[in-house]
Write a protein that holds these residues in place. Structure first.
Motif, PDB file in Angstrom:
ATOM      1  N   THR A  95       3.938   2.231   6.462  1.00 20.58           N
ATOM      2  CA  THR A  95       5.243   2.635   6.976  1.00 20.58           C
ATOM      3  C   THR A  95       5.997   1.475   7.617  1.00 20.58           C
ATOM      4  OG1 THR A  95       4.388   3.278   9.153  1.00 20.58           O
ATOM      5  CG2 THR A  95       4.383   4.970   7.430  1.00 20.58           C
ATOM      6  N   PHE A  96       5.340   0.356   7.835  1.00 20.82           N
ATOM      7  CA  PHE A  96       5.965  -0.782   8.494  1.00 20.82           C
ATOM      8  C   PHE A  96       7.099  -1.359   7.651  1.00 20.82           C
ATOM      9  CE2 PHE A  96       6.154  -5.382   9.413  1.00 20.82           C
ATOM     10  CZ  PHE A  96       6.479  -5.328  10.759  1.00 20.82           C
ATOM     11  N   TYR A  97       6.956  -1.322   6.337  1.00 16.00           N
ATOM     12  CA  TYR A  97       7.952  -1.932   5.457  1.00 16.00           C
ATOM     13  C   TYR A  97       9.325  -1.290   5.620  1.00 16.00           C
ATOM     14  CZ  TYR A  97       4.122  -4.339   3.188  1.00 16.00           C
ATOM     15  OH  TYR A  97       3.043  -5.144   2.955  1.00 16.00           O
ATOM     16  N   ALA A  98       9.363   0.028   5.733  1.00 15.82           N
ATOM     17  CA  ALA A  98      10.638   0.728   5.819  1.00 15.82           C
ATOM     18  C   ALA A  98      11.145   0.860   7.244  1.00 15.82           C
ATOM     19  CB  ALA A  98      10.523   2.115   5.189  1.00 15.82           C
ATOM     20  N   TYR A  99      10.230   0.926   8.219  1.00 17.51           N
ATOM     21  CA  TYR A  99      10.640   1.285   9.570  1.00 17.51           C
ATOM     22  C   TYR A  99      10.338   0.230  10.627  1.00 17.51           C
ATOM     23  CZ  TYR A  99      10.828   5.837   7.310  1.00 17.51           C
ATOM     24  OH  TYR A  99      11.113   6.863   6.445  1.00 17.51           O
ATOM     25  N   GLY A 106       7.460   6.199  13.960  1.00 18.30           N
ATOM     26  CA  GLY A 106       6.582   7.147  14.642  1.00 18.30           C
ATOM     27  C   GLY A 106       6.520   8.476  13.925  1.00 18.30           C
ATOM     28  N   MET A 107       7.659   8.962  13.446  1.00 15.43           N
ATOM     29  CA  MET A 107       7.680  10.229  12.719  1.00 15.43           C
ATOM     30  C   MET A 107       6.973  10.099  11.380  1.00 15.43           C
ATOM     31  SD  MET A 107       9.021  12.122  14.913  1.00 15.43           S
ATOM     32  CE  MET A 107       9.052  13.592  13.885  1.00 15.43           C
ATOM     33  N   ALA A 108       7.126   8.945  10.728  1.00 14.45           N
ATOM     34  CA  ALA A 108       6.452   8.726   9.450  1.00 14.45           C
ATOM     35  C   ALA A 108       4.931   8.690   9.635  1.00 14.45           C
ATOM     36  CB  ALA A 108       6.938   7.426   8.820  1.00 14.45           C
ATOM     37  N   LEU A 109       4.479   8.125  10.750  1.00 10.75           N
ATOM     38  CA  LEU A 109       3.043   8.077  11.026  1.00 10.75           C
ATOM     39  C   LEU A 109       2.463   9.468  11.228  1.00 10.75           C
ATOM     40  CD1 LEU A 109       2.908   5.014  13.453  1.00 10.75           C
ATOM     41  CD2 LEU A 109       1.906   5.139  11.164  1.00 10.75           C
ATOM     42  N   LEU A 110       3.260  10.355  11.807  1.00  8.81           N
ATOM     43  CA  LEU A 110       2.771  11.713  12.038  1.00  8.81           C
ATOM     44  C   LEU A 110       2.439  12.422  10.740  1.00  8.81           C
ATOM     45  CD1 LEU A 110       5.003  13.043  14.952  1.00  8.81           C
ATOM     46  CD2 LEU A 110       2.580  12.431  15.004  1.00  8.81           C
ATOM     47  N   LEU A 123      -9.182  10.328  13.775  1.00 13.24           N
ATOM     48  CA  LEU A 123      -9.060   8.883  13.899  1.00 13.24           C
ATOM     49  C   LEU A 123      -9.036   8.492  15.368  1.00 13.24           C
ATOM     50  CD1 LEU A 123      -6.307   8.055  11.235  1.00 13.24           C
ATOM     51  CD2 LEU A 123      -8.782   8.049  10.941  1.00 13.24           C
ATOM     52  N   GLY A 124      -9.477   7.271  15.633  1.00 13.02           N
ATOM     53  CA  GLY A 124      -9.407   6.774  16.996  1.00 13.02           C
ATOM     54  C   GLY A 124      -7.966   6.562  17.425  1.00 13.02           C
ATOM     55  N   ASP A 125      -7.718   6.626  18.720  1.00 16.75           N
ATOM     56  CA  ASP A 125      -6.363   6.488  19.251  1.00 16.75           C
ATOM     57  C   ASP A 125      -5.746   5.137  18.917  1.00 16.75           C
ATOM     58  OD1 ASP A 125      -6.448   9.015  20.324  1.00 16.75           O
ATOM     59  OD2 ASP A 125      -7.180   8.338  22.276  1.00 16.75           O
ATOM     60  N   GLU A 126      -6.572   4.112  18.756  1.00 16.63           N
ATOM     61  CA  GLU A 126      -6.053   2.770  18.493  1.00 16.63           C
ATOM     62  C   GLU A 126      -5.851   2.510  17.006  1.00 16.63           C
ATOM     63  OE1 GLU A 126      -8.662   0.001  20.268  1.00 16.63           O
ATOM     64  OE2 GLU A 126      -8.233   0.633  22.329  1.00 16.63           O
ATOM     65  N   GLU A 127      -6.158   3.468  16.165  1.00 15.40           N
ATOM     66  CA  GLU A 127      -6.129   3.280  14.718  1.00 15.40           C
ATOM     67  C   GLU A 127      -4.911   3.969  14.122  1.00 15.40           C
ATOM     68  OE1 GLU A 127      -9.312   3.518  11.056  1.00 15.40           O
ATOM     69  OE2 GLU A 127      -9.680   4.635  12.887  1.00 15.40           O
ATOM     70  N   LEU A 128      -3.957   3.198  13.625  1.00 10.42           N
ATOM     71  CA  LEU A 128      -2.784   3.793  13.003  1.00 10.42           C
ATOM     72  C   LEU A 128      -3.155   4.362  11.639  1.00 10.42           C
ATOM     73  CD1 LEU A 128       0.036   1.236  13.894  1.00 10.42           C
ATOM     74  CD2 LEU A 128      -0.493   3.412  14.978  1.00 10.42           C
ATOM     75  N   GLY A 152       0.847   8.036  -3.760  1.00  7.18           N
ATOM     76  CA  GLY A 152       1.940   8.111  -4.725  1.00  7.18           C
ATOM     77  C   GLY A 152       3.300   7.997  -4.082  1.00  7.18           C
ATOM     78  N   GLU A 153       3.434   8.522  -2.876  1.00  8.68           N
ATOM     79  CA  GLU A 153       4.704   8.431  -2.162  1.00  8.68           C
ATOM     80  C   GLU A 153       5.021   6.992  -1.749  1.00  8.68           C
ATOM     81  OE1 GLU A 153       4.394  11.077   1.117  1.00  8.68           O
ATOM     82  OE2 GLU A 153       4.407  12.894  -0.107  1.00  8.68           O
ATOM     83  N   HIS A 154       4.017   6.137  -1.739  1.00 11.72           N
ATOM     84  CA  HIS A 154       4.210   4.763  -1.281  1.00 11.72           C
ATOM     85  C   HIS A 154       3.992   3.746  -2.401  1.00 11.72           C
ATOM     86  CE1 HIS A 154       3.703   6.968   2.507  1.00 11.72           C
ATOM     87  NE2 HIS A 154       4.415   6.002   3.046  1.00 11.72           N
ATOM     88  N   VAL A 155       4.181   4.183  -3.644  1.00 19.98           N
ATOM     89  CA  VAL A 155       4.050   3.261  -4.779  1.00 19.98           C
ATOM     90  C   VAL A 155       4.960   2.032  -4.628  1.00 19.98           C
ATOM     91  CG1 VAL A 155       4.582   2.993  -7.236  1.00 19.98           C
ATOM     92  CG2 VAL A 155       3.101   4.844  -6.473  1.00 19.98           C
ATOM     93  N   PRO A 156       6.249   2.191  -4.222  1.00 19.21           N
ATOM     94  CA  PRO A 156       7.082   0.997  -4.058  1.00 19.21           C
ATOM     95  C   PRO A 156       6.521   0.007  -3.042  1.00 19.21           C
ATOM     96  CG  PRO A 156       8.459   2.948  -4.148  1.00 19.21           C
ATOM     97  CD  PRO A 156       7.033   3.429  -4.032  1.00 19.21           C
ATOM     98  N   VAL A 157       5.991   0.512  -1.943  1.00 19.91           N
ATOM     99  CA  VAL A 157       5.414  -0.359  -0.920  1.00 19.91           C
ATOM    100  C   VAL A 157       4.160  -1.050  -1.454  1.00 19.91           C
ATOM    101  CG1 VAL A 157       4.225  -0.370   1.307  1.00 19.91           C
ATOM    102  CG2 VAL A 157       6.355   0.884   1.051  1.00 19.91           C
TER     103      VAL A 157
END
Length: 226
Positions: A95-99, A106-110, A123-128, A152-157
Motif C-alpha cells: 500500500t506504500f506505493y499509492a498512499y 491506514g484504511m488500506a491496511l485495514l 499478526l504482531g502489532d509491529e507487523e504491517l 490480484g488487486e495489487h498486480v500493478p504494484v
C-alpha cells in the motif's frame, strides 16, 4: 435457460497447478523475508522445493538461491536493507506505493488486516499486514482464495516492483517474476496504473497511520517483518 453466469477466475500468466502456485507463494514468502540464519539454514530444502516448479518460473528462483549460497550473510543483510528499506520505489509494503505514510494508507491496511482476521490469523502489532512476504505466506498456507484476491488487486504494484528490481539488476527480480507469473497477466488498465504510480511516486506527507492504529480489534503475536 439460466440467466446466471459464473464469473470465471482470470487465468494466471503461466499455466500451473494449484499446488505449484501455492508452492511459488510459499517459497517467495521465505525468500523475500529478511535473510536471517533460519532462511540460510534451509537452502538445501528450498532447492528441493524449487526443483518441483514449472520451467517458466524455476530459473529465476534457482538464480536467487545461488546468490544466497555464494554471498556472505553480512552482505546479504546489507543488500536486503539497501534494496527494500532505502529505496521508496522498491518497498515490500504494497500500500506504500499509492498512499505513502498518509491517513489513506491506514484504511488500506485495514483491508488486509480484516482479511487475515476473518481467516483466523493474528499478526504482531509491529507487523504491517501489507508486507508482501506476509501476504504470500497467508495465500500459501492459510487462505489461497482470499490471498489470491489481495495479490490480484495489487498486480500493478507487483509489476512495478518487479520492473524496479530488474532495472537495478537485483537478484530479487527473479522472485517477483515468479510471483507475477501465478497471477493474471497485466492488462491495459494495469499498465496505465503502473505508469501513474511510477510517475507520481509514493506520497511524502508524513501524517502517521492513525486509522490503522485506532482499529479497536488488535492483533497480537508473531515476529515482525524487517
Amino acid at each position: 435457460m439460466s440467466l446466471l453466469k459464473l464469473r470465471r477466475r482470470p487465468e494466471p500468466a503461466v499455466q500451473m497447478s494449484e499446488r505449484e502456485r501455492r508452492l511459488v507463494w510459499r517459497l517467495a514468502a521465505l525468500l523475500l523475508d529478511y535473510p536471517g540464519e533460519q532462511t540460510l539454514a534451509m537452502l538445501d530444502e528450498l532447492a528441493g522445493a524449487i526443483s518441483e516448479l514449472p520451467d517458466a518460473v524455476r530459473p529465476g528462483m534457482e538464480a536467487f538461491l545461488l546468490h544466497l549460497r555464494t554471498t556472505g550473510p553480512i552482505l546479504l543483510a546489507q543488500q536486503y536493507v539497501e534494496t527494500f528499506d532505502m529505496r521508496r520505489r522498491a518497498s515490500l509494503h504494497l500500500t506504500f506505493y499509492a498512499y505513502g505514510d498518509t491517513r489513506k494508507r491506514g484504511m488500506a491496511l485495514l483491508r488486509f488486516k480484516h482479511a487475515y482476521r476473518q481467516a483466523g490469523v493474528e499478526l504482531g502489532d509491529e507487523e504491517l499486514p501489507d508486507h508482501l512476504a506476509v501476504l504470500l505466506e497467508f495465500a500459501a498456507t492459510v487462505d489461497p482464495v482470499g490471498g489470491e484476491r489481495l495479490l490480484g488487486e495489487h498486480v500493478p504494484v507487483l509489476e512495478l516492483l518487479r520492473l524496479s528490481l530488474s532495472d537495478n539488476g537485483s537478484p530479487y527480480a527473479g522472485i517477483l517474476a515468479a510471483v507475477t507469473a501465478t497471477l493474471p497477466p497485466v492488462t491495459t488498465a494495469d499498465r496505465r496504473r503502473i505508469a501513474e504510480l511510477a510517475a507520481q511516486g509514493p506520497p511524502e506527507e508524513e501524517v502517521g497511520l492513525e486509522p490503522f492504529a485506532m482499529d479497536p480489534l488488535s492483533f497480537t503475536g508473531s515476529e515482525s517483518r524487517r
